[in-house]
Enzyme design. Sequence first.
Site, PDB file in Angstrom:
ATOM      1  CB  ALA A  65      -1.073  -0.157   1.386  1.00 42.43           C
ATOM      2  N   GLY A 109       0.590  -5.123   0.859  1.00 49.04           N
ATOM      3  CA  GLY A 109      -1.094  -4.953   0.268  1.00 49.04           C
ATOM      4  C   GLY A 109      -0.684  -5.319  -1.141  1.00 49.04           C
TER       5      GLY A 109
END
Length: 258
Positions: A65, A109
Amino acid sequence: MAYETIILEHHETVLLIRLNRPEALNAINGKMLKELCSVLEKSSNDVNVRVIILTGSEKFFAAGADIKEMEKKNSTEMYLDDYFTKEHNVISSFRKPIIAGVSGYALGGGCELAMMCDILIASETAKFGQPEINLGVMAGIGGTQRLPKSVGKYKAMDMHLTGRYMDAQEAERVGLVSRVFPEKDFEIKIIEIAKKISEKSMSSIIAIKESINFSYESNLSSGIIFERRKFHSLFSTEDQKEGMAAFVEKRTPKFSDR
Ligand code: DAK
């Protein structure tokens, strides 16, 4: 429609979605998630899309992320943003197959996004990791739940607690990826696999996907009953008649999705 963070390539009925934020090693930001979901939502009812490939570049699938986007947020903002919740649901409930093609880094992520897909294929350069512990946090979109289901408790603990990376060979050995190909021709290989799947009956494809995903959530006896019901239901399709007749007549089946 033009997208900023992803590139779409059509290979017959295979749609290849390429994550494309090279300046941030494909770090996943809000915009990328929105764009990804928009494509999946459009593809779900598009008969010209039968299989999706989600990939990045040669050097990075996604380095996690976007740390710069979340760095300053507090827990209330993170909670209210609902970052990745809707998108997680869109990806994990998408009915057609999604193949993750991972070259280079799939971290945090990025690793979790790859694990949301149905088949995970790596190039020899792939590096998987859940290094969130180095940022003073932890995985938050399935990494502590999906990784142990693929590689077992002890490898998963090792990955999450040390933040180390796993290379493609180790990932294949422990069952995180189903196949590894050399970087050269990697995409050609994944597209070949996706095309092979795309030629099957869509009823079989979806029933298999639902049954295997059910095994994630249930005990064996409930899963066996679920699978049996799906199996029986496929006998009401024209594709079952065609597939079995083709076998008996020694020819290639022509599926119609009916
Ligand atoms: N986010 C933002 N920018 C990133 C990034 C990331 N994850 N990874 C790399 N970049 C940027 C770098 O800052 C650098 O930008 P500039 O300095 O050029 O502006 C550029 O990409 C190139 O990176 P490097 O210079 O670092 O490249 P190297 O080849 O030297 O190193 C690396 C590559 C992958 C080893 C390194 O970049 C790295 O360690 N990156 C971070 C990997 C990481 O920690 N990933 C986990 C992120 S945390 C949530 C649930 C889950 C999550 C969030 C919320 N909720 C439920 C709300 C998930 C969290 C994560 O994934």
